[in-house]
Design an enzyme around this catalytic site. Structure first.
Site, PDB file in Angstrom:
ATOM      1  N   GLY A   8     -51.482  18.262 -41.721  1.00  0.00           N
ATOM      2  CA  GLY A   8     -51.177  17.909 -43.116  1.00  0.00           C
ATOM      3  C   GLY A   8     -50.765  19.139 -43.905  1.00  0.00           C
ATOM      4  O   GLY A   8     -51.064  19.260 -45.103  1.00  0.00           O
ATOM      5  N   GLY A  11     -48.851  18.990 -47.414  1.00  0.00           N
ATOM      6  CA  GLY A  11     -49.421  18.271 -48.551  1.00  0.00           C
ATOM      7  C   GLY A  11     -49.897  19.205 -49.655  1.00  0.00           C
ATOM      8  O   GLY A  11     -49.652  20.418 -49.615  1.00  0.00           O
ATOM      9  N   GLN A  12     -50.601  18.626 -50.634  1.00  0.00           N
ATOM     10  CA  GLN A  12     -51.010  19.403 -51.820  1.00  0.00           C
ATOM     11  C   GLN A  12     -51.890  20.598 -51.445  1.00  0.00           C
ATOM     12  O   GLN A  12     -51.637  21.711 -51.879  1.00  0.00           O
ATOM     13  CB  GLN A  12     -51.772  18.510 -52.818  1.00  0.00           C
ATOM     14  CG  GLN A  12     -52.039  19.208 -54.155  1.00  0.00           C
ATOM     15  CD  GLN A  12     -53.254  18.676 -54.911  1.00  0.00           C
ATOM     16  OE1 GLN A  12     -54.055  17.911 -54.367  1.00  0.00           O
ATOM     17  NE2 GLN A  12     -53.383  19.067 -56.153  1.00  0.00           N
ATOM     18  N   ILE A  35     -45.847  15.825 -40.285  1.00  0.00           N
ATOM     19  CA  ILE A  35     -45.365  14.566 -39.709  1.00  0.00           C
ATOM     20  C   ILE A  35     -43.882  14.398 -40.047  1.00  0.00           C
ATOM     21  O   ILE A  35     -43.391  15.020 -41.000  1.00  0.00           O
ATOM     22  CB  ILE A  35     -46.156  13.326 -40.214  1.00  0.00           C
ATOM     23  CG1 ILE A  35     -46.214  13.317 -41.752  1.00  0.00           C
ATOM     24  CG2 ILE A  35     -47.532  13.260 -39.590  1.00  0.00           C
ATOM     25  CD1 ILE A  35     -46.700  12.014 -42.335  1.00  0.00           C
ATOM     26  N   ASP A  54     -48.956  14.394 -35.676  1.00  0.00           N
ATOM     27  CA  ASP A  54     -49.381  13.183 -36.375  1.00  0.00           C
ATOM     28  C   ASP A  54     -50.843  12.961 -35.989  1.00  0.00           C
ATOM     29  O   ASP A  54     -51.156  12.828 -34.799  1.00  0.00           O
ATOM     30  CB  ASP A  54     -48.488  12.027 -35.907  1.00  0.00           C
ATOM     31  CG  ASP A  54     -48.845  10.720 -36.593  1.00  0.00           C
ATOM     32  OD1 ASP A  54     -49.999  10.568 -37.031  1.00  0.00           O
ATOM     33  OD2 ASP A  54     -47.959   9.839 -36.665  1.00  0.00           O
ATOM     34  N   ILE A  55     -51.717  12.903 -36.975  1.00  0.00           N
ATOM     35  CA  ILE A  55     -53.154  12.831 -36.677  1.00  0.00           C
ATOM     36  C   ILE A  55     -53.526  11.573 -35.898  1.00  0.00           C
ATOM     37  O   ILE A  55     -54.565  11.536 -35.227  1.00  0.00           O
ATOM     38  CB  ILE A  55     -53.976  12.940 -37.989  1.00  0.00           C
ATOM     39  CG1 ILE A  55     -55.433  13.252 -37.669  1.00  0.00           C
ATOM     40  CG2 ILE A  55     -53.855  11.680 -38.836  1.00  0.00           C
ATOM     41  CD1 ILE A  55     -56.236  13.782 -38.808  1.00  0.00           C
ATOM     42  N   TYR A 143     -61.280   4.818 -49.892  1.00  0.00           N
ATOM     43  CA  TYR A 143     -61.188   6.280 -49.774  1.00  0.00           C
ATOM     44  C   TYR A 143     -62.590   6.864 -49.569  1.00  0.00           C
ATOM     45  O   TYR A 143     -62.835   7.653 -48.644  1.00  0.00           O
ATOM     46  CB  TYR A 143     -60.559   6.826 -51.062  1.00  0.00           C
ATOM     47  CG  TYR A 143     -60.389   8.322 -51.137  1.00  0.00           C
ATOM     48  CD1 TYR A 143     -59.517   8.992 -50.294  1.00  0.00           C
ATOM     49  CD2 TYR A 143     -61.084   9.064 -52.094  1.00  0.00           C
ATOM     50  CE1 TYR A 143     -59.346  10.380 -50.400  1.00  0.00           C
ATOM     51  CE2 TYR A 143     -60.907  10.434 -52.209  1.00  0.00           C
ATOM     52  CZ  TYR A 143     -60.042  11.083 -51.355  1.00  0.00           C
ATOM     53  OH  TYR A 143     -59.870  12.436 -51.466  1.00  0.00           O
ATOM     54  N   LYS A 147     -64.412   8.786 -46.442  1.00  0.00           N
ATOM     55  CA  LYS A 147     -64.972  10.135 -46.622  1.00  0.00           C
ATOM     56  C   LYS A 147     -66.426  10.194 -46.140  1.00  0.00           C
ATOM     57  O   LYS A 147     -66.819  11.147 -45.472  1.00  0.00           O
ATOM     58  CB  LYS A 147     -64.866  10.587 -48.083  1.00  0.00           C
ATOM     59  CG  LYS A 147     -63.436  10.892 -48.524  1.00  0.00           C
ATOM     60  CD  LYS A 147     -62.842  12.036 -47.708  1.00  0.00           C
ATOM     61  CE  LYS A 147     -61.458  12.422 -48.105  1.00  0.00           C
ATOM     62  NZ  LYS A 147     -60.796  13.324 -47.144  1.00  0.00           N
TER      63      LYS A 147
HETATM   64  C1  AKB Z   1     -58.288  11.786 -55.647  1.00  0.00           C
HETATM   65  O1  AKB Z   1     -58.265  11.693 -56.880  1.00  0.00           O
HETATM   66  O2  AKB Z   1     -58.121  10.839 -54.881  1.00  0.00           O
HETATM   67  C2  AKB Z   1     -58.604  13.139 -55.062  1.00  0.00           C
HETATM   68  C3  AKB Z   1     -60.062  13.358 -54.869  1.00  0.00           C
HETATM   69  C4  AKB Z   1     -60.920  13.678 -56.011  1.00  0.00           C
HETATM   70  O3  AKB Z   1     -60.547  13.284 -53.775  1.00  0.00           O
HETATM   71  N1  AKB Z   1     -58.044  14.156 -55.883  1.00  0.00           N
END
Ligand code: AKB
Length: 320
Positions: A8, A11-12, A35, A54-55, A143, A147
């Site tokens: 990655g 990315g940011q 990728i 690619d993960i 998300y 995590k």
């Molecule tokens: C998001 O907002 O999805 C991310 C985070 C805080 O993990 N920046």
């Protein structure tokens, strides 16, 4: 000398972390994993090796690890929170399936692994103010589910197989280099672009919504320092709370106004992002990171704002 694969890397976080690691470990292979469709360009491409990784493809990860004699993998592949809500299956495939691939390659080939977690790993039932290191983690987003799973899986690989897994829970990250894309905390980046362009900022998050945020240089340093930390001091591994500042939209807007008096903000709420933000902590307690590996942030809101405005003026060719 270190040989590092960053998955990655365009990315940011990855685009800046790759460059930092190339400075930290000169002479090593610091490989920018990308990728198709997100190939590295310019400085990132010219300053070191790059490989398509690619993960979701374990063979590609293993090939890059063999080719470049990789000892450490930074796994930065993820969908951010708002995008993940729109594509939950893909979020799981990348965040959990992808991590499984990384951990298996790491187990077979003896690599250390950094996989960031997030303030998104907490949920509505978590204590919201000064959220402790070890507390309830029942996130309300896919998300967050990926995590928390990632934290558990990484700890499992450490305890069961001895894979050197380490991690931090990133707050919202603010930088002027690469835009985030699809996060709940993105407003705290976008607001600076509007201020520098002289545009009114339409804030998607309600006043009074506090979230932890961090300037990118501190976040990058945290990612390097946790992997360099003395393992005999680490009681925790996956994943450490880290913090530097917490604010709501009114506070960041007022800070920007100190330097851009004509700056204006109004509200145009995004119900999805607002619901996610409401479920996240207002602030994290990072005592364990400070005690176990001497974590210390450098930037507060004022220092970050001055830095962001000055670098964005240069980037956007705005003279002021
Ligand atoms: C998001 O907002 O999805 C991310 C985070 C805080 O993990 N920046």
């Amino acid at each position: 000398m270190k040989n590092v694969l960053i998955i990655g890397a365009t990315g940011q976080i990855g685009s800046e972390l790759t460059m930092k690691l190339r400075k930290e470990y000169p002479g090593g292979n610091i490989v920018a994993g990308y990728i198709k469709g997100a190939e590295p360009h310019d400085e990132l491409l010219q300053s070191g090796p790059a490989a398509e990784v690619d993960i979701t493809n374990a063979d590609q990860i293993a090939r890059a690890v063999d080719t470049y004699h990789i000892d450490t993998i930074y796994n930065l592949a993820a969908l951010l929170s708002a995008v993940a809500e729109a594509r939950p299956q893909l979020a799981w495939k990348i965040g959990v399936g992808g991590l499984f691939n990384v951990l298996e390659v790491a187990r077979e080939k003896g690599c250390a692994v950094f996989t960031p977690s997030s303030i998104g790993s907490f949920g509505l039932s978590t204590p919201h103010v000064k959220t402790p290191q070890d507390t309830i983690q029942r996130p309300d987003t896919i998300y967050g589910v990926t995590k928390v799973t990632g934290e558990l899986l990484s700890d499992y690989y450490y305890h069961r197989f001895g894979v050197d897994t380490r991690s931090v829970r990133f707050p919202g990250l603010i930088s002027y280099t690469t835009l985030p894309g699809g996060g709940t905390t993105d407003y705290a980046v976008d607001i600076y672009y509007s201020a520098v362009r002289g545009e009114e900022f339409k804030c998607p998050i309600k006043p009074g919504t506090f979230m932890d945020m961090m300037y990118m240089p501190d976040a990058l340093r945290a990612a390097v320092e946790i992997m360099e930390a003395d393992p005999t001091r680490l009681i925790h591994r996956n994943s450490f709370n880290i913090a530097s500042m917490s604010f709501d939209p009114e506070i960041i807007a007022a800070k920007i106004k100190e330097y851009v008096p004509e700056f204006k903000m109004s509200y145009e709420l995004d119900p999805l992002r607002q619901a996610i933000a409401d479920s996240w902590p207002d602030s994290l307690d990072d005592t364990c990171a400070r005690q176990e590996w001497d974590w210390q942030p450098e930037y507060d809101l004022d220092a970050m704002t001055r830095h962001m405005l000055s670098h964005l003026r240069t980037k956007l060719h705005v003279d002021k």
